[in-house]
Every structure is written in structure tokens, then in C-alpha cells.
Design a protein around this motif. Structure first.
Motif, PDB file in Angstrom:
ATOM      1  N   UNK A  59      39.692  37.318  30.142  1.00 45.46           N
ATOM      2  CA  UNK A  59      39.671  36.367  28.716  1.00 45.46           C
ATOM      3  C   UNK A  59      41.110  36.276  28.314  1.00 45.46           C
ATOM      4  N   UNK A  60      42.241  36.469  29.096  1.00 43.12           N
ATOM      5  CA  UNK A  60      43.479  36.218  28.518  1.00 43.12           C
ATOM      6  C   UNK A  60      44.471  35.186  28.956  1.00 43.12           C
ATOM      7  N   UNK A  61      43.515  34.210  29.544  1.00 42.87           N
ATOM      8  CA  UNK A  61      44.255  32.871  30.075  1.00 42.87           C
ATOM      9  C   UNK A  61      44.652  32.001  28.963  1.00 42.87           C
ATOM     10  N   UNK A  62      45.704  32.233  28.513  1.00 47.10           N
ATOM     11  CA  UNK A  62      46.195  31.143  27.659  1.00 47.10           C
ATOM     12  C   UNK A  62      45.221  31.039  26.381  1.00 47.10           C
ATOM     13  N   UNK A  63      45.204  30.093  25.698  1.00 48.92           N
ATOM     14  CA  UNK A  63      44.109  29.762  24.563  1.00 48.92           C
ATOM     15  C   UNK A  63      42.891  28.934  24.850  1.00 48.92           C
ATOM     16  N   UNK A  64      42.539  28.969  26.185  1.00 51.76           N
ATOM     17  CA  UNK A  64      41.345  28.106  26.542  1.00 51.76           C
ATOM     18  C   UNK A  64      40.059  28.839  26.201  1.00 51.76           C
ATOM     19  N   UNK A  65      39.126  28.248  26.126  1.00 47.09           N
ATOM     20  CA  UNK A  65      37.691  28.770  25.773  1.00 47.09           C
ATOM     21  C   UNK A  65      37.126  29.512  26.858  1.00 47.09           C
ATOM     22  N   UNK A  66      36.208  30.272  26.391  1.00 49.35           N
ATOM     23  CA  UNK A  66      35.559  31.481  27.501  1.00 49.35           C
ATOM     24  C   UNK A  66      35.430  30.648  28.864  1.00 49.35           C
ATOM     25  N   UNK A  67      34.680  29.782  28.886  1.00 52.63           N
ATOM     26  CA  UNK A  67      34.308  29.156  30.121  1.00 52.63           C
ATOM     27  C   UNK A  67      35.562  28.755  31.164  1.00 52.63           C
TER      28      UNK A  67
END
Length: 519
Positions: A341-349
Motif C-alpha cells: 500500500x505504498x504506491x504513491x497516493x493512489x487508493x487501495x485498489x
């Protein structure tokens, strides 16, 4: 090198400060040439500037958009002021050749032929009608070329094929990497754990985000007028017309293909891939984190066959996902690098999907590009080989043959359904693919035999087989990219264990079993 009108992330912000808006701003500005890190020359032949054309030998990235290899060929064509000739050939005797695989590839050729009619390039689609019919075509075209550009794909028979071609061509052969978001040569070692590879990506991938391939390499380029090959070449190796490719389901059954896997209803090609990506982003991506593991929910992208055959690029998929997240999010990445869950500021999905697209897909390219034994048992981690050897003599009951596995004749309803889906549609639901492999290990005479069975069934029937990602998944079932697990069990030893009982308890698959079960 950063693009002249792009953003050099290495000199601006660290990965942890990037937002999806900043990513998209860089992508829209980037108009760079192909990064040198993605280009390698396979021979020392002299460039023939007086040649009749630049030849692009399309063998893996079977698309006319978002393709670094095509972009490189276009750059050469503009620089040398010579026409661009695109050769997309298809043999009939490659391993596991079948109507299923052939049809999918030729669907893509039909899309390429239609798109090429509007562009300043000559598209040459050649499909063998008999074994060996295409022998000599590349060399004949190479005799008149300035140089040849091809696709740098690290698996299956393609590395051996381009190496052999380099020895025969009288002009330079450049292989260009357009496999994934990260250039294969940007990684300096083989990563043994996905967690470590993810940490590397989250610290380094941003350096390459300014280097996106052009969406349409053939658009607005000052390419010379297309030139046809010599008539003698066309007469000896007649190309398939656009109309012929469009109606390929009429003639593919007549080709001498030894594989028995029949064509599926799935249509290959860049047009279908783009439609599927759009449908996934609009209708299913928001549920990906919660529903992707459940076979009944239909929440996955199902894009892997189109990615495998090069009908769509990872860059196109990444762009679509990031653009979707851009509308609602603008917060910087968390500091927990290495986490899913650490890929930039994207939502969880979106983060979960990006992790599949980048971490789990590209770790396979890292492995295949550095180890020729990527599909061999001896490539497994030492701990995995040791624990499997310690349990090699454990009783196996039941014990199934390749034929029984292939016909889905086990005692296990879930496994049989997964195998039936593979045979019928050329795919297995993502989560069930893991269980499928684990049970082959459980019910085979040895782990070595289990590996042979998994590769045979997967590469014969799966539309996304014969791929670095496929071999990653298969070898994962035997311990690759994993760690030792307890308690130690018969047959498995310390290899991660999975059961159909726990799968049935955790997943929603009632409708799946109705669809693929025997009733």
C-alpha cells in the motif's frame, strides 16, 4: 538522460514526495527518444546508411502504439531518411503452437494491418502455411536494410532466435526492451524476494517515469514514403492482406499446427486490449482490493494474455490507472516503502493492482533476463530444494499422471474446475492458479515431475503462458520468491501449504464451480 521538455525526477523530488498529479504532469511532457538503457546491439556489423529501408522485426511487442522498439525504428528512419518496413512474422512450429495461440496472435496482426494503412510505414504480415516456409525471409529483407531493430524479450525461444539472427544479418541488429515500466538493465541483480524488489522499485522506479514510450510512434513523424520490398521477396514469401487477417478464423484451422488446444472466444489485438482496460478501470478497479481474490466477483483485469503477446503495454495500463486516481487523490506517498500500500497516493485498489502490474510482473523479467535456467528446478532457492529433497520419499496418495491432470480427473472439485477453465478458456482465476500449482506438487511423484506437469499444462493451454510472469508463478508454488513456512508438512516440507478446504472457506466461488464443474 531526462527528456528536454520532461521532468528529471532524480533532480527534483524523491519517490516519497511524488503524487499522482505530478506523475501525470511528467508523462504528458515527456517526448524523449528511447532511453539508451533499453537498447542493446547484438553484433558489430556496420550501419548501412545507403540501405533501402529501416527494418523493424516485430516478434514480442506486437503493437503499433506505446512501443519503445517501434519508436527506436522510427527514430532511425527519420534520422537516415529511409522508409520504415515493419515485419511481423509467425511460425507454425514454435513450441506448443496451436490454433488457440495462433488465433490470438493473428487477431493482433489484423489490428496492426488496419492501423498501418493510415500510417507512413509498410506493414508486412507473414504467417507460415507450412513448417519452414518463412526460412530466409529475415535475411532477405536484411540484405536491403540499413539496420534491423527487434524486440528484447527474455523468455521462451526468442533470446536464442535473435542471437542466431544477429550472426546471419549483414547489418546491425538492435534489441529494444519495451517489456515493462522498469528497463531490465536498470536492475543489477536477481531479487530473491518480492518484498526486496518492491523496495527497490519504490525507491528507483520514479527515475524512469519521464521516459514513457510515445502513445503513437508513427504519428506526426517526417517518415519517408513507405516502400515495398522487392517483388521477388513478396512472391516467395507472400504477405497476408488486411482482409485475410481479419477473416483468419476461416483459414487458421487449415494450418499444420501440432498443438490441440482449440481457439477460444477471446479476441487478441490492441483494440480489444484497450477496450478491456477501459472496462476494467471504469467498472471493476474500484473493487479490486476487496474482490479480486474471489472467483465469483469478476474483479480482475484479465489483461495478462494481451500483455504477454504485446498487444498492450504496461505503460498504457499504468497510465490508465494513475489517471483514474488523479481525479480524487493528491496526497504524497506514505513512508512505508516495501509495502503493497505504498504506491504513491493512489487508493487501495489501485495500489494493489499497480503492485501486481509492476512488482509481481516485472520481478519475472528481472529473473529471466539474468538467468537462463529461469524455468529449471535447480533455479529454486537452496532452502526450497533442501526441504523438498528431505521429503522426496514421502508417500503420495493420491498420485495422478499428466494425463489425469490434463483431463481434470482428480478427486478435488475446485482443482478440476480450475483445470477445466484453463482448457476451455486459456486462463485460470488468479487466486486459484496458486492452489492449482500447489496441488500438482501435492499429487505428483516428485517436485521435479510437478514442475514439468505445471509447465506443460500452462504453456499448452494458457494464453498468457510461456512468459516470465508464468514461470514466476509456477516456481513460486515450489518456493521461489517465498520463505520457509511452518509447521513442516509431508511432501511440502517448509514450502507454503494451501488446501482446497481453506480456499472454499475463504473465497466466494459457488458460481465458479457451477460454471466449470461437472454438475
Amino acid at each position: 538522460m531526462p527528456p528536454e521538455n520532461g521532468i528529471n525526477f532524480a533532480q527534483t523530488e524523491p519517490a516519497a514526495r511524488l503524487t499522482s498529479k505530478r506523475i501525470m504532469a511528467a508523462l504528458k511532457l515527456a517526448e524523449s527518444n528511447v532511453p539508451q538503457l533499453r537498447v542493446r546491439t547484438l553484433d558489430s556489423a556496420e550501419l548501412r546508411s545507403e540501405g533501402e529501408y529501416v527494418l523493424y522485426w516485430m516478434i514480442a511487442f506486437r503493437r503499433l502504439q506505446s512501443n519503445f522498439a517501434l519508436q527506436r525504428a522510427v527514430d532511425w528512419s527519420v534520422h537516415l531518411k529511409r522508409p520504415l518496413l515493419i515485419l511481423e512474422p509467425l511460425r507454425c512450429d514454435y513450441p506448443w503452437a496451436s490454433p488457440r495461440l495462433h488465433q490470438f496472435v493473428v487477431d493482433g496482426m489484423a489490428d496492426n494491418a488496419a492501423r498501418a494503412e493510415e500510417k507512413r510505414a509498410y506493414y508486412y504480415a507473414f504467417v507460415e502455411s507450412r513448417k519452414g516456409a518463412g526460412k530466409g525471409l529475415l535475411e532477405a529483407l536484411g540484405e536491403k536494410a540499413c539496420l534491423v531493430v527487434t524486440d528484447d524479450y527474455p523468455a521462451f525461444f526468442l533470446p536464442r532466435m535473435i542471437s542466431a539472427a544477429a550472426a546471419k544479418l549483414p547489418v546491425p541488429l538492435e534489441a529494444v526492451d519495451s517489456n515493462g515500466m522498469l528497463p531490465m538493465r536498470a536492475v543489477e541483480k536477481v531479487y530473491s524476494r518480492a518484498y526486496d524488489f518492491r523496495r527497490f522499485l519504490q525507491a528507483d522506479l520514479y527515475r524512469h517515469l519521464a521516459d514513457f514510450p510515445l502513445a503513437d510512434p508513427l504519428e506526426n513523424k517526417k517518415l519517408p514514403k513507405p516502400a515495398s520490398p522487392d517483388r521477388k521477396i513478396l512472391d516467395r514469401w507472400p504477405p497476408r492482406s488486411a482482409a485475410d487477417l481479419k477473416n483468419s478464423r476461416d483459414w487458421i484451422p487449415e494450418l499444420p499446427l501440432k498443438g490441440a488446444a482449440p481457439a477460444t472466444d477471446a479476441r487478441g489485438g490492441s483494440e480489444q486490449a484497450a477496450e478491456m482496460l477501459d472496462d476494467f478501470i471504469q467498472n471493476r478497479l474500484s473493487d479490486y482490493a476487496d474482490k479480486a481474490n474471489h472467483p465469483d466477483e469478476n474483479a480482475t483485469s484479465e489483461l495478462s494474455p494481451w500483455l504477454h503477446f504485446g498487444h498492450i503495454s504496461a505503460h498504457q495500463v499504468f497510465r490508465g490507472v494513475v489517471e483514474r486516481g488523479d481525479a480524487a487523490l493528491g496526497q504524497p506517498i506514505t513512508s512505508r516503502v516495501g509495502k503493497v500500500d505504498s504506491w504513491w497516493s493512489l487508493d487501495s485498489s489501485s495500489q494493489n493492482f499497480i503492485d501486481q502490474l509492476v512488482t509481481w510482473r516485472e520481478i519475472g523479467f528481472d529473473y529471466c533476463s539474468r538467468r537462463e535456467d529461469y524455468d529449471q528446478y535447480d533455479s529454486l532457492p537452496e532452502w526450497a530444494q533442501k526441504t523438498l529433497a528431505e521429503h522426496a520419499d514421502d508417500p503420495r496418495d493420491p498420485l495422478y499422471s499428466l494425463e489425469e491432470f490434463e483431463e481434470a480427473e482428480t478427486h478435488d472439485e475446485i482443482w478440476n474446475a480450475a483445470q477445466t477453465q484453463l482448457r476451455r478458456e486459456g486462463k485460470i482465476h488468479n487466486y486459484l492458479r496458486m492452489l492449482w500449482g500447489k496441488k500438482v506438487l501435492h499429487w505428483s511423484s516428485s517436485p521435479q515431475e510437478a514442475l514439468k506437469i505445471m509447465i506443460e499444462l500452462n504453456d499448452k493451454y494458457a494464453l498468457d503462458g510461456r512468459d516470465p510472469n508464468s514461470y514466476s508463478g509456477i516456481l513460486w508454488c515450489l518456493g521461489r520468491y517465498d520463505r520457509a513456512w511452518g509447521p513442516e508438512r509431508p511432501i511440502f516440507g517448509k514450502i507454503r501449504y494451501m488446501t482446497s478446504k481453506s480456499t472454499r472457506r475463504k473465497l466466494r466461488l459457488k458460481n465458479y464451480l457451477k460454471r466449470y464443474g461437472r454438475g
